[in-house]
Design an enzyme around this catalytic site. Sequence first.
Site, PDB file in Angstrom:
ATOM      1  N   GLY B 127       6.871  29.329  -4.064  1.00  0.00           N
ATOM      2  CA  GLY B 127       7.904  29.326  -5.311  1.00  0.00           C
ATOM      3  C   GLY B 127       8.646  29.114  -5.499  1.00  0.00           C
ATOM      4  O   GLY B 127       9.530  29.233  -5.454  1.00  0.00           O
ATOM      5  N   GLU B 244       5.397  15.761  -0.670  1.00  0.00           N
ATOM      6  CA  GLU B 244       4.188  16.199  -2.184  1.00  0.00           C
ATOM      7  C   GLU B 244       2.853  15.106  -2.525  1.00  0.00           C
ATOM      8  O   GLU B 244       2.512  15.060  -2.649  1.00  0.00           O
ATOM      9  CB  GLU B 244       4.488  17.544  -2.679  1.00  0.00           C
ATOM     10  N   GLU B 381       3.920  12.883 -17.023  1.00  0.00           N
ATOM     11  CA  GLU B 381       4.608  12.595 -17.155  1.00  0.00           C
ATOM     12  C   GLU B 381       5.979  12.833 -17.237  1.00  0.00           C
ATOM     13  O   GLU B 381       7.070  11.676 -17.516  1.00  0.00           O
ATOM     14  CB  GLU B 381       4.796  13.603 -18.745  1.00  0.00           C
TER      15      GLU B 381
END
Lengths: 376, 393
Positions: B127, B244, B381
């Site tokens: 979350g 990640e 970006e």
Amino acid sequence: MDFKLTETQILLQDTANRLVRERYTFEERKKIVAGESSYSQALWNEFAELGLLGVEIDEDCGGIGGSFADLAIVLEAFGRGLVVEPYLSTVVIGAGLVGAAATGERRKDILSRIAEGKLKLALAHGEAKARYVLEHVETRARRDGGDFVLDGAKAVVLGGDGADTLIVSARTDGGTSDRNGISLFMVDPKAAGIHLRPYRNMDDRGAAEISFENVRVPASALLGPLNGALPLIEAAYDRGAAALCCDGIGAMAAMNAITLEYLKTRTQFGRTIGKFQVLQHRMADMAMAEEQARSMAYLAVEYATEKEAAVRGRFISAAKVQISNSGQIVGRGAIQLHGGIGMTIEYVAGHYLRRLTSTEKMFGDIDYHIGRFAAA
Amino acid sequence: MDLRYPERVARFADEVRAFVRKELPPEIRDKVQRRQKVSVEEVKLWQSKLCSRGWACPGWPKEHGGPGFDALERMIFDNVTNEEGAPTVVPFGEVMFAPVLFAVGSPEQKAHFLPKIRTLDYWFCQGFSEPGSGSDLASLRTRAVLEGDEWVINGQKMWTSGAHNANYIFMLVRTDPDAKLQEGISMLVFPMSTPGVTVRPIVTMDGEHHTNETFFDNVRVPKTAMIGEVNKGWTYAKLLLGHERTSIARIGQSKRELGRLKALASEQSTNGLPLMNHAPFRDRVAAVEIELMALEITAMRAIAKGGSPGVEANLLKVKGSELQQRLTELFMDAAGPYGLPFDPERGLENGNEPIGFDEAASLGPNYLMTRVVTIYGGSNEIQRNIVSKTLGL
């Protein structure tokens, strides 16, 4: 050189845009797409009442006797509105083929019924192994007494799911890739021996895989010259590609407009994201891609009905390549600029990407058209 | 300089490959290769095989129940298992949350969570993002207020991927609204079954349900749900997003897809020639293969450098994600007209015959869904901003 619309064209544009704006909202479209049928018959009837199904059909056949440039105006509006009704298969391809190949009462009868909204057509030409090569036809039609008997299978038949009549290409002579020996037949999709598997394409337009096993049709089903249908099919595919160029610029214009609006309203890091230069440059690239596409769509309209096949093909291919490339820049760019929200099915941006991706794949992809242009 | 893998690592790669070929049920491998949905049960089955072999959670050190691979072995393991069609690891627990626990979890938290993450008994979701906080994650507003011995949570999270399968969530909450944005954030972990948690599906443009929005309405969790120190959550999130990004490079997966692309392009023909012999197409495939080679060596260099992942992680994310997209684009090119049929409901999942060639039905949805890889895990970006900052700009 004149890029201005005529007064009639401005009226047509108003009609088409108003229809899309008021009757084809994203919410309304969702309902159509969720339905069992791939289109709304009620809206199809409205198209007919507004004259949109007969734009290019002669007045004595119930149409308004316009040109492909007039049709282009409707197509752009329909691209903007993501219209899924079988306009391309029936009005652009079907009516185009019948207009070019049929004669006399038969021609008048078919075109009148299209203009009235009472007849939907689909061209069943592409085959699983043909890719985009138009002369690759394995489906065969053999003579049997006064009839023809069809055997074979057609792939990704646009509008094939809901058509009242199929225009089926089949080999009446020659080998698989011969230019001669291809004929067209008007076939009832409910005829014995036809198996039709309907589905939706990525842009939510209806399509079908259709197989023919000993399908018997009378000799009167023949449309156009026996063994000589390839030029008709080529012309129809070029009309289809030109139509997609117009549809494509409508979709790109809408996609750019909503993306620009998002850049002006979405706030991150305490300012609207349109203030970030890297996003400005991407948006600028998308706007320029749209302009380049529009220019080439005009070229496609100019040559869509050109009789000289080589001249027509070269310009249509050029336009289709530009529209496809611009479609990638606009489609992919818009999703990136939206971020996560652009990925959801509840938001319209993803549906424009799906439309533009389908546009690229229909009636010849980039590799096909760039090859044809280079060889011309 | 020697670009070859050391002998022991080459042997290890062979060992991993042999293991996957022997132990991975062919029907699961086929689903992965054909980009079909792999069920929770199938992922758990594969995880149990890895557990038995001692290879579950390849990024974990031995002391926490992992195999204790070094960084090179870890990369080889990921690449080979992915190449061979093993299901992708669900990253949230194993790859993202666990390293935070290693670093700052209490002994009780480690003892409680790590064994169950390893077996996938605890299936996690994350979350982080919120409707108003995407790239600008630090602006998140979901509040947690301490009342007695409980944190009371109110707010909404977006893109809670896999939340519909998860039984646990780790999340970022604002615990000090007066502090500087990054300094008032904490990390909580608790069961999804806690009263007040509501998961609503978000269907993506491929027509599938991968992700969700999750609502928190007076959700009460014990003080022990806090990970590390109060108001230090941003530091932990940064640690975890670094992990990640490394796994997001997806080198093994891209190798697998490249192989399948070549196979498909050899089967498809145009003008009587295999598509793979069509020069413009063949050259585009070659360009991707070259870029993928570069990415693998860049990853090796990052590993050889040692230490915690720095700017290399950003580079791997940008280049790895763009390669994934490029591959899906080439698959669409290879598909030709059969890239068009798009009908998940009437498709293979419901037992229908495929339309067109075997894997055609997966290519369109996969192309669309893969647009997300340059958006999630820190958009490209944002990654480029970080790279340019490290260059001193």
